[in-house]
Design a protein around this motif. Structure first.
Motif, PDB file in Angstrom:
ATOM      1  N   UNK A  63       0.617  -1.213   0.018  1.00  0.00           N
ATOM      2  CA  UNK A  63      -0.269   0.416   0.194  1.00  0.00           C
ATOM      3  C   UNK A  63       0.461   1.413  -0.003  1.00  0.00           C
ATOM      4  N   UNK A  64       1.875   1.218   0.934  1.00  0.00           N
ATOM      5  CA  UNK A  64       2.998   2.621   1.190  1.00  0.00           C
ATOM      6  C   UNK A  64       3.743   2.450  -0.085  1.00  0.00           C
ATOM      7  N   UNK A  65       3.610   1.702  -1.768  1.00  0.00           N
ATOM      8  CA  UNK A  65       4.711   1.692  -2.628  1.00  0.00           C
ATOM      9  C   UNK A  65       3.291   2.421  -3.523  1.00  0.00           C
ATOM     10  N   UNK A  66       2.423   2.311  -3.107  1.00  0.00           N
ATOM     11  CA  UNK A  66       1.430   2.392  -4.195  1.00  0.00           C
ATOM     12  C   UNK A  66       0.473   3.984  -3.985  1.00  0.00           C
ATOM     13  N   UNK A  67       1.099   4.930  -2.850  1.00  0.00           N
ATOM     14  CA  UNK A  67       1.149   5.774  -2.404  1.00  0.00           C
ATOM     15  C   UNK A  67       2.205   6.913  -3.395  1.00  0.00           C
ATOM     16  N   UNK A  68       3.246   6.105  -4.157  1.00  0.00           N
ATOM     17  CA  UNK A  68       4.412   6.670  -4.853  1.00  0.00           C
ATOM     18  C   UNK A  68       4.221   6.212  -5.820  1.00  0.00           C
ATOM     19  N   UNK A  69       3.647   5.586  -6.505  1.00  0.00           N
ATOM     20  CA  UNK A  69       3.368   4.467  -7.876  1.00  0.00           C
ATOM     21  C   UNK A  69       2.592   5.872  -8.611  1.00  0.00           C
ATOM     22  N   UNK A  70       3.388   6.466  -9.979  1.00  0.00           N
ATOM     23  CA  UNK A  70       2.261   7.112 -10.542  1.00  0.00           C
ATOM     24  C   UNK A  70       1.694   6.319 -11.813  1.00  0.00           C
ATOM     25  N   UNK A  71       1.225   4.661 -11.715  1.00  0.00           N
ATOM     26  CA  UNK A  71       0.108   4.115 -12.633  1.00  0.00           C
ATOM     27  C   UNK A  71       1.123   3.879 -13.939  1.00  0.00           C
ATOM     28  N   UNK A  72      -0.116   3.806 -14.277  1.00  0.00           N
ATOM     29  CA  UNK A  72       0.795   2.631 -16.303  1.00  0.00           C
ATOM     30  C   UNK A  72       0.830   3.168 -17.154  1.00  0.00           C
TER      31      UNK A  72
END
Lengths: 429, 355
Positions: A63-72
């Motif tokens: 979840x924490x990684x998702x907070x900085x993941x810019x998406x596809x």
């Protein structure tokens, strides 16, 4: 003498090696047996470790990684990403970028990935979603255009001529982003990529973090004020009576959270029992019934009630261990009962107060169901927004960023607590 | 001991295999919103389907939203076979690849032989979902507590003529539309106005008029409860909930259809559903005219296809949102608009609520 010396020399030259040998063997044996013990111990805790790892650490990290993941988007629109790589955001991009956009939209439309792109982009700029789907519909069968792609696209929708639209696309191309954290702090990027404040009528999160903090603090203080005398009474009563009272404290603890919350609704709502009683007694007019439910007041009352046992139990266990003779000694040395209480008794309850307050505060800061049910307009807490973004808006990046900030706040509090009180002094019961 | 443990685990493993194989063979999981609505679906579609095909249907309830579905699809452990989704969710789930596209040609034709594509309302056929019901958000009042009956959506916003608290759902959706209609915007123009900043200001300004008299509800069951408790004199609500309170609990509630906002619920099949073929068979069965008409006998939500609407029971004819008498000033919710503006308007709505 000489011989003896030689002999003894021989002996000494032999003995240490024997010692070393024995020592080595012993050490190895010891090491072997401790290793066995360690392995056993490790195997015993392994299920728990696996459980914590797979059910707690891994999802949390994910979840924490998702907070900085810019998406596809960069992956799904590779040509456009390449074209916009060194675009400086000061003027509209050139024809190749428009051509790449048109091509990538067509491909994404065919592969059914346009929706994913649109969802991500719409978090940056409202309305891009329909802009993309509309453009995709118009471009479905267009292979080549008469004029330029730039003219065609701007003709399809004039928003393609706005730098703002292109700035939003540029922002979602890098692999990582701070956009979700900015958004969680009521900030945003403008068209040029600078960080700005969101307009006041859309700023909600900072205020809500403050409110969440205030509600948790309020609940902790009310729990302390209500819980301290009860814990004191429990610790001084004879065992039989104390047990009975203890059951009264624990009974609500064993009742479902939902039941307790909805009972407060029945009690406190405008036509609830408390208001009815006050009107019947003549304290209130029919028209001036008190608003005690569906607001911050209702949230604090219901949460205080629910979290009270978490304050009473640690306090009680600490107070139980305080010898009554301390107080007697203090009074016999001339202290007034008040001084004796403040200077002798109270300091000894500190570990209990600390444990209870920390427990209540940390539980309160992440509270979700109670504010959702009784919070109404003013009693919503940050967890309610996290839930909203997880379940309704599907903006998991923002939910993760909000949760990340909450986690950091809790860890900071824990650190502060450790510095001031010392975690080793904590007594939980 | 060791042997015993390994023996039992082997047996247990074997059993679960047998059970899962058995269940995979003849059971599908159908997920919907529960309560009176799911009951109507059970009577309308589930039970006849089980009788016809022998496939067992496990009915599961959820509260809407795509959080659970997305978690299932992303983790690759999908347990739902068919799911009932609201319009905005059907669009978003399709965008994100959480549900499978549906071929309109596979659907049952109308009773008059017309193709499904012509028989369904145009908005009821989405790329990945097939309309199951038309439901509506209306406002309702308690006639035992209000002397002069309100007639229009403007009356809901008129505190001088109708003093007292109002209930509304805590979401910008529907509320902003109703505010604009109450402010004199024609139903056809509502979304055009609402796409402009000035129109959004206008809607929030209208809501300001009743802001301090508003009580907010979240789940559908709360609205009639607020009315029954006397917490509010009128409230917006789902029309089926009010119908249910009047019919089954004899409450003195009255629905005002003026300014109603209609929406559609859809059946959809999650990507990676465990029993795809049976799920598809169920979806086709449940959206056939007979089933849709039968379902509307048990709850006042209308079928979203013409030949099914013609078969709706006489007792229910005027209680469904699509009944001609209820359509004089009705708005069909625009899901595309909300897919675009929901995040922004929700932030604004939340900020508006907090101040």
């Amino acid at each position: 003498m000489n011989e003896i010396a030689v002999q003894s020399e021989d002996l000494t030259s032999v003995l240490p090696s024997a010692k070393v040998f024995e020592g080595k063997a012993l050490k190895a044996q010891l090491a072997r047996s401790t290793r066995r013990e360690k392995t056993k111990a490790f195997l015993l805790v392994l299920p728990l470790l696996v459980f914590i790892g797979s059910m707690f650490v891994f999802p949390l990290a994910d979840m924490m990684l998702r907070s900085v993941n810019n998406g596809p988007v960069a992956e799904l629109m590779p040509d456009l990403a390449a074209q916009l790589f060194d675009w400086d955001q000061s003027t509209l991009p050139d024809e190749p970028a428009f051509a790449a956009l048109a091509k990538d939209i067509q491909i994404a439309h065919k592969n059914r990935t346009l929706g994913k792109i649109a969802t991500r982009l719409n978090f940056e700029l409202s309305g891009i979603r329909s802009l993309l789907t509309k453009s995709a519909r118009r471009l479905t069968r267009v292979e080549a255009v008469e004029g330029t792609w730039k003219e065609t696209l701007i003709h399809v929708d004039k928003r393609w001529g706005d730098i703002e639209t292109w700035g939003a696309i540029k922002r979602v191309l890098p692999g990582t982003t701070a956009a979700f954290y900015l958004s969680a702090l009521d900030l945003a990027y403008d068209a040029k990529g600078n960080i700005t404040h969101k307009p006041a009528d859309r700023s909600i999160y900072v205020d809500n973090f403050v409110k969440t903090f205030a509600i948790s603090l309020g609940v902790t203080i009310s729990c302390f004020i209500l819980g301290f005398p009860v814990a004191y009474l429990l610790s001084t009563l004879p065992t039989a009576k104390a047990n009975l009272l203890m059951i009264c404290v624990l009974l609500p603890f064993w009742t479902s959270l939902l039941v307790r919350t909805t009972s407060w609704i029945a009690l406190l709502q405008t036509h609830g029992i408390v208001n009815d009683l006050l009107v019947w007694l003549g304290v209130l007019d029919e028209g001036n019934r008190l608003d005690m439910m569906y607001n911050m007041f209702g949230t604090v009352v219901a949460m205080t009630h629910i979290l009270l046992p978490f304050m009473i139990l640690p306090l009680f266990s600490v107070m139980k261990s305080i010898d009554a003779s301390f107080m007697r000694a203090a009074t016999s040395l001339g202290a007034s009962p008040f001084t004796a209480f403040v200077r002798v008794y109270l300091p000894q309850t500190k570990p209990g107060i600390a444990a209870g307050s920390l427990l209540v505060f940390i539980l309160a800061i992440g509270y979700y169901i109670t504010p959702a049910l009784v919070g109404g307009r003013t009693g919503q807490m940050i967890s309610n927004f996290i839930a909203y973004h997880m379940q309704q808006s599907l903006n998991w990046g923002l939910a993760a960023a909000l949760a990340g900030i909450l986690l950091v706040i809790v860890l900071m509090l824990y650190w502060l607590f450790n510095r001031i009180i010392g975690i080793d002094k904590l007594k939980l019961g | 001991m060791q042997k015993l443990i390994s023996f039992t685990s082997v047996v247990a493993l074997g059993l679960t295999c047998v059970i899962s194989v058995a269940s995979a063979a003849e059971r599908i999981t159908v997920v919907s919103f529960g309560g009176a609505y799911t009951n109507a679906q059970k009577k309308g579609s589930h039970e006849p389907f089980m009788k016809k095909t022998g496939v067992e249907i496990l009915s599961e309830d959820y509260n809407g939203g795509l959080g659970k579905l997305r978690a299932q699809v992303e983790s690759g452990k999908v347990t739902w076979d068919v799911v009932d989704l609201e319009t905005s969710d059907v669009i978003r789930a399709c965008d994100e690849g959480l549900i499978d596209p549906i071929n309109v040609g596979d659907l049952e034709p109308g009773t008059d032989g017309s193709a499904a594509a012509q028989d369904f309302m145009p908005t009821a056929l989405k790329k990945c979902g097939v309309g199951a019901i038309v439901w509506s958000t209306v406002f309702a009042y308690d006639k035992s507590k209000i002397k002069t009956a309100p007639h229009s959506i403007a009356d809901f916003f008129n505190l001088q003529a109708y003093p007292g608290k109002r209930g509304m759902k805590r979401t910008p959706k529907v509320n902003l539309e109703m505010a604009l209609m109450a402010d004199g915007v024609k139903a056809d123009d509502v979304y055009k106005v609402l796409s402009t900043p000035a129109g959004q200001d206008r809607a929030f300004k209208k809501l300001d008029q009743i802001k301090n008299q508003l009580v907010w509800w979240k789940s559908g069951a709360q609205a009639p409860q607020l009315l029954a408790d006397g917490e509010v004199v009128m409230t917006t609500a789902y029309n089926g909930r009010i119908y249910n309170a009047v019919k089954n609990e004899s409450k003195p509630f009255v629905i005002v259809w003026d300014g109603q906002v209609m929406d559609i619920d859809y059946w959809a099949i999650p990507t990676g559903a465990p029993n795809k073929d049976k799920a598809k068979a169920f979806l086709i069965f449940a959206t056939a005219p007979e089933q849709l008409a039968r379902q509307s006998k048990y709850i006042s939500y209308g079928p979203p296809r013409k030949t099914a609407a013609a078969m709706v029971d006489v007792s229910m004819k005027n209680d469904i949102p699509t009944a001609p008498v209820n359509l004089s000033n009705a708005l069909a919710a625009n899901a595309e608009f909300w897919a675009d503006y929901e995040d922004e308007l929700n932030e604004r709505f939340t900020a508006w609520l907090a101040n």
